[in-house]
Design a protein around this motif. Structure first.
Motif, mmCIF file in Angstrom:
data_model
loop_
_atom_site.group_PDB
_atom_site.id
_atom_site.type_symbol
_atom_site.label_atom_id
_atom_site.label_comp_id
_atom_site.label_asym_id
_atom_site.label_seq_id
_atom_site.Cartn_x
_atom_site.Cartn_y
_atom_site.Cartn_z
ATOM 1 N N LYS A 56 1.048 -1.235 -0.306
ATOM 2 C CA LYS A 56 0.052 -0.106 -0.003
ATOM 3 C C LYS A 56 0.749 1.348 0.186
ATOM 4 O O LYS A 56 0.608 2.356 -0.798
ATOM 5 C CB LYS A 56 -0.806 0.085 1.254
ATOM 6 N N LEU A 57 1.788 1.256 0.891
ATOM 7 C CA LEU A 57 2.726 2.280 0.918
ATOM 8 C C LEU A 57 3.355 2.814 -0.539
ATOM 9 O O LEU A 57 3.495 3.942 -0.539
ATOM 10 C CB LEU A 57 3.843 2.139 2.111
ATOM 11 N N VAL B 169 1.069 4.257 -2.758
ATOM 12 C CA VAL B 169 0.569 5.747 -2.204
ATOM 13 C C VAL B 169 1.962 6.686 -2.788
ATOM 14 O O VAL B 169 1.810 7.750 -3.251
ATOM 15 C CB VAL B 169 0.398 5.882 -0.784
ATOM 16 N N PHE C 146 9.552 5.458 -0.563
ATOM 17 C CA PHE C 146 8.589 4.537 -0.298
ATOM 18 C C PHE C 146 8.266 3.662 -1.592
ATOM 19 O O PHE C 146 8.237 2.471 -1.517
ATOM 20 C CB PHE C 146 7.176 5.237 -0.036
#
Lengths: 606, 315
Positions: free
Chosen positions: B38-39, B42, B300
């Motif tokens: 997920k990160l 993002v 990230f």
């Protein structure tokens, strides 16, 4: 899994926020400008964080009204000018030590320990301009009650000129061959050659008189070891020093033996430390101090503080002028060793020596806008390279104060400097008007550059901007191509200016002073302009005594320089201090003498 | 009816089956696992958004970033208005326009300089890790580069080549090339060391021995077996490199070795605005936030890529 991701997402957002704050708050500390003579005034001053202003009208709070608190954000390391050259040290000394005469803010000379200012007319200066005779006030006493006599003046000269003393004010006595006490109240100073300006020795904060009785054993190598004498010198001034903490605070009390009206304050505290913004705040917002010195703070920030109504900003304009120098020689890198070399006039600049072009460049500049928006309190527009004192300032060039873009375009058109190939840049003899413009790294200077680039582009001149670290630019290293002395660009910008007598400064622009590879770029005729008329007039200046004739020559020299567009003056830069409401008698004097020059007259309204 | 329905469904189910059994590739796998991170998603989304902003933004927000609207700066004190969405600085240059243009330069410098550093670093690391005869000279060279004082070196390099580059490529392109090369050649050393370490450990693995025993050429072993297995440290270095390059560029500009002072870059905008933190904090907060966002989103992405590339995290 999902919960964990939510956690990390929050962490992510938190991190972004923290990093953003950190980055924006503490990026890039400004490198200190070194080797620069007063050229970094309104420079990058770190505004400290968002402290809220104290309620306005704090007054002086609970402080004793009979104690004067002076705040210098650079702390004094020794009171007095002879062993430490800093302004802070001179000023700490000036509260108790006095010279024979001071210079008032308007550039006139005011006797302190002398009864009058010697001139040729009153016989104090010899006709051949080699001796000056000072008459001293009688009955003056040192703060310990002992008598002040001509012998102390002679001693001051002996003290400073002893090569082992390590006196930082040696230049004040340059050319002085003898100082003798004719009688107890007469001192005769002899110079080695006719000297039109003799008010160097024993005049202004830089050379006050010290006591032979106290410093008699402190001459030469012993000077540095006389700790008590150096930190607590006897003075003749309105206050006597009672305590001195090195690099921290000096305390003074009223001098009962003062030769003038007794001083108003019981006690004076001369505090050091902090930064310029903090000092401004201490006077203008919190009222912790009565006087704050050298407020190199962004103009908007200072104006905001002043609007609180607790005090006022005061300024004084000395000789410093931010100016653009116009290279009279060709700086083309293809020239190799001939780059920016005068070469007996064989290497002129391809278009900047054609007067209408730099003239148009000067006309296109809105000096008032630069002064007001970027320098604020510390600047005013000027058209002269010798801007002050008033009696030396020419009025012949004042038309430059109004920006005239249309006039500049018309001037270029008339002289057939037009854009013939349609690229928006004018050409002169087929050479496009593209200039490279260098200065030191400093936010005020970069903004000045940006504005001027815009105005020049409006009149069809293309500008490439360069900035160099101040340490390199003013460093004078002959191996670096980025120094202001080498001047390997078409124009450059920095600040310099004359002291109270402009002869020394004007001597820098004669042909002989041209920097070149041969003299390791040692001269100060940085713009490399050689003008026979100027040189001749300068020679005349060196033998003309102070008076209307000398004033006239100075103005003419200024005009030759400015009207040939060797230099384009922009902003007259001053020093900025703050006083608290109710403090009276302060006459701001940053340019010629100490700001403490008339501290005897300071008082507080009740 | 029921039979009919089931037969009607049957062909569809059959046609799906081959798709499910489709051969899995390394990159297909990586992409699948990356998408689950997920990160990383993002970060990717933010990064794409930032790029879109600085590339497409100026086409819609057409205010000239260099124009000093001095009357506006004086009359309106640089406050935001429909004319200047985020206000102006003290001489009237539009804050939003400068940030958008500044982003183009900062991002381009960051990415290109990172590519330069990573290319050199990876090459040196691979060679010195794989060929014992090259190891010592290359690593001593790396040590030497690490030991050189950076700022004096930058001064010398830019002084020597500034005029040459300017002449060869023009003012803008010349400065850009010089800056990315200077940043690149000063940032490859950590990558080289990390890659060398990874190569040394992978080299001893059984599959490499197997490749050697089947007579695979050394060049092929390096390219096919070792390089893909040291990708993760390279990618991590790369993501850190972009951030470092953006910050180094601002330091260079500050010393006068970077772009001309009127060219806005994020680093320079932060520096210019710092004196106005009290009065107009937006001047440095916006470029500061943009730099942080860029750096974080790339980090990230790097994190996600590393996890996706690591076979041990496979479920």
């Amino acid at each position: 899994m999902i919960r964990k991701n939510h956690k990390t997402l929050h962490l992510f957002i938190g991190l972004v926020a923290t990093l953003a704050m950190l980055l924006s708050a503490c990026t890039a500390a400004a490198p200190a400008g070194s080797g620069e003579t007063a050229s970094d005034g309104a420079a990058d001053t770190a505004a400290s964080g968002g402290e809220e202003a104290a309620s306005s009208g704090a007054g002086i709070g609970d402080r004793d009204p009979k104690t004067l608190v002076i705040l210098y954000w650079q702390a004094a390391s020794l009171p007095g000018p002879y062993l430490s050259g800093g302004t802070k040290d001179q000023d700490a000394g000036a509260i108790t030590l006095e010279p024979l005469a001071n210079v008032a803010p308007d550039g006139t000379f005011v006797p302190k320990l002398a009864t009058e200012i010697p001139t040729v007319e009153n016989g104090g200066i010899s006709e051949d301009l080699t001796t000056i005779t000072w008459k001293l006030k009688e009955g003056v006493k040192w703060s310990d009650g002992s008598d002040f006599t001509a012998d102390d003046v002679v001693f001051t000269w002996e003290y400073c000129t002893d090569p082992d003393t390590g006196c930082t004010q040696l230049s004040r006595f340059e050319g002085v061959t003898n100082v003798e006490a004719v009688d107890d109240y007469t001192v005769k100073v002899t110079f080695d050659k006719p000297t039109p300006f003799m008010y160097t020795a024993f005049v202004t904060v830089g050379s006050p008189i010290i006591s032979r009785a106290q410093f008699g054993d402190c001459v030469g190598a012993a000077a540095q070891t006389c700790n008590e004498q150096n930190t607590l010198p006897l003075g003749t001034g309105p206050y006597k020093i009672v305590d001195f903490k090195v690099n921290d605070v000096a305390t003074y009390e009223r001098n009962e033996n003062y030769h003038g009206e007794p001083a108003y304050f019981d006690k004076v505290v001369f505090k050091g430390g902090g930064d310029a913004v903090g000092a401004a705040r201490a006077v203008l917002e919190t009222g912790e101090a009565d006087y704050a010195w050298n407020l190199q703070v962004e103009p908007d920030v200072l104006a905001e503080m002043e609007s609180g109504g607790n005090g006022a900003i005061i300024t004084h304009f000395g000789g410093n002028v931010e100016r653009i120098l116009v290279n009279q020689t060709n700086p083309d890198p293809d020239l190799g060793d001939l780059r920016s070399e005068y070469d007996n006039g064989e290497n002129p600049h391809p278009f900047l020596t054609f007067k209408p072009i730099p003239q148009a460049m000067s006309m296109a500049i809105d000096r008032n806008l630069i002064a007001e928006q970027l320098y604020g309190f510390a600047g005013q527009a000027t058209c002269n390279v010798i801007p002050a004192p008033d009696y030396y300032a020419s009025t012949a060039n004042d038309s430059c104060l109004t920006q005239d873009l249309e006039g500049a375009k018309a001037l270029l058109d008339e002289n057939d400097v037009v854009d013939s190939d349609g690229d928006g840049i004018r050409e002169y003899n087929g050479v496009p008007l593209k200039v490279r413009y260098q200065t030191s790294t400093n936010s005020v200077r970069q903004k000045t550059q940006a504005l001027i680039k815009q105005w020049w582009s409006e009149i069809g001149i293309d500008t490439e901007l360069l900035n160099h670290d101040a340490g390199v630019y003013f460093g004078g290293d002959p191996n670096s191509n980025d120094t202001y002395q080498k001047f390997f660009t078409d124009v450059e910008m920095y600040t310099t200016g004359p002291s109270i007598d402009p002869q020394q400064h004007l001597s820098e622009w004669i042909c002989d002073q041209m920097p070149s590879k041969e003299n390791l770029w040692g001269g100060n005729n940085i713009f490399r302009g050689c003008n026979a008329e100027y040189d001749e007039l300068y020679q005349q200046l060196t033998s003309t005594p102070i008076g209307p004739e000398r004033e006239d020559i100075v103005k003419q020299l200024n005009d030759i320089n400015v009207q040939n567009y060797y230099q384009i003056p922009l902003v007259h830069r001053g020093s900025v201090s703050a006083t608290i409401n109710g403090l009276e008698g302060v006459e701001m004097n940053g340019g010629w003498d100490t700001e403490m020059w008339n501290i005897a007259e300071w008082s507080r309204s009740e | 009816m029921a039979v009919q329905t089931s037969t009607a469904v049957e062909p569809g189910a059959l046609s799906l089956a081959p798709a499910e059994r489709k051969q899995r590739t390394l990159w297909g796998d990586v992409w699948q696992r990356f998408r689950r991170h997920k990160l990383a998603m993002v970060g990717t989304f933010t990064f794409i958004l930032l790029i879109a902003l600085v590339v497409i933004g100026p086409m819609f927000y057409t205010t000239d970033p260099d124009f000093a609207d001095t009357t506006y700066a004086i009359l309106e004190e640089g406050k935001p208005s429909p004319e200047h969405l985020l206000g102006t600085d003290d001489i009237g240059r539009d804050t939003l326009a400068r940030n958008l243009y500044g982003g183009r330069i900062s991002l381009a410098v960051g990415i290109v300089a990172m590519l330069v550093a990573i290319t050199i670093g990876t090459l040196v690391g691979l060679l010195s890790g794989f060929f014992p005869s090259l190891d010592s000279p290359l690593m001593r060279f790396t040590d030497m580069m690490l030991a050189l004082p950076q700022i004096p070196l930058l001064l010398v390099v830019s002084m020597l080549f500034r005029d040459t580059m300017r002449k060869a490529l023009g003012v803008e392109a010349g400065t850009f090339a010089l800056i990315v090369i200077v940043i690149g050649i000063l940032a490859w050393m950590p990558t080289a060391r990390v890659v060398r370490g990874a190569v040394l450990s992978v080299k001893e693995k059984e599959f490499v021995e197997a490749a050697i025993s089947t007579g695979t050429r050394r060049r092929k072993i390096l390219a096919r077996h070792i390089f893909p297995n040291v990708l993760s440290p390279i990618i991590v270095s790369a993501t850190l490199g972009v951030a470092a390059a953006i910050l180094t560029e601002s330091a260079l500009s500050f010393l006068g070795l970077g772009f001309p002072p009127d060219v806005p870059t994020w680093g320079r905008l932060v520096v210019d605005g710092q004196a106005y933190l009290d009065l107009n904090p937006i001047l440095s907060v916006i470029p500061g936030v943009l730099i942080s966002l860029t750096v974080l989103s790339i980090n990230f992405m790097g994190d996600g890529l590393r996890d996706a590339l690591d076979p041990r995290t496979r479920k």
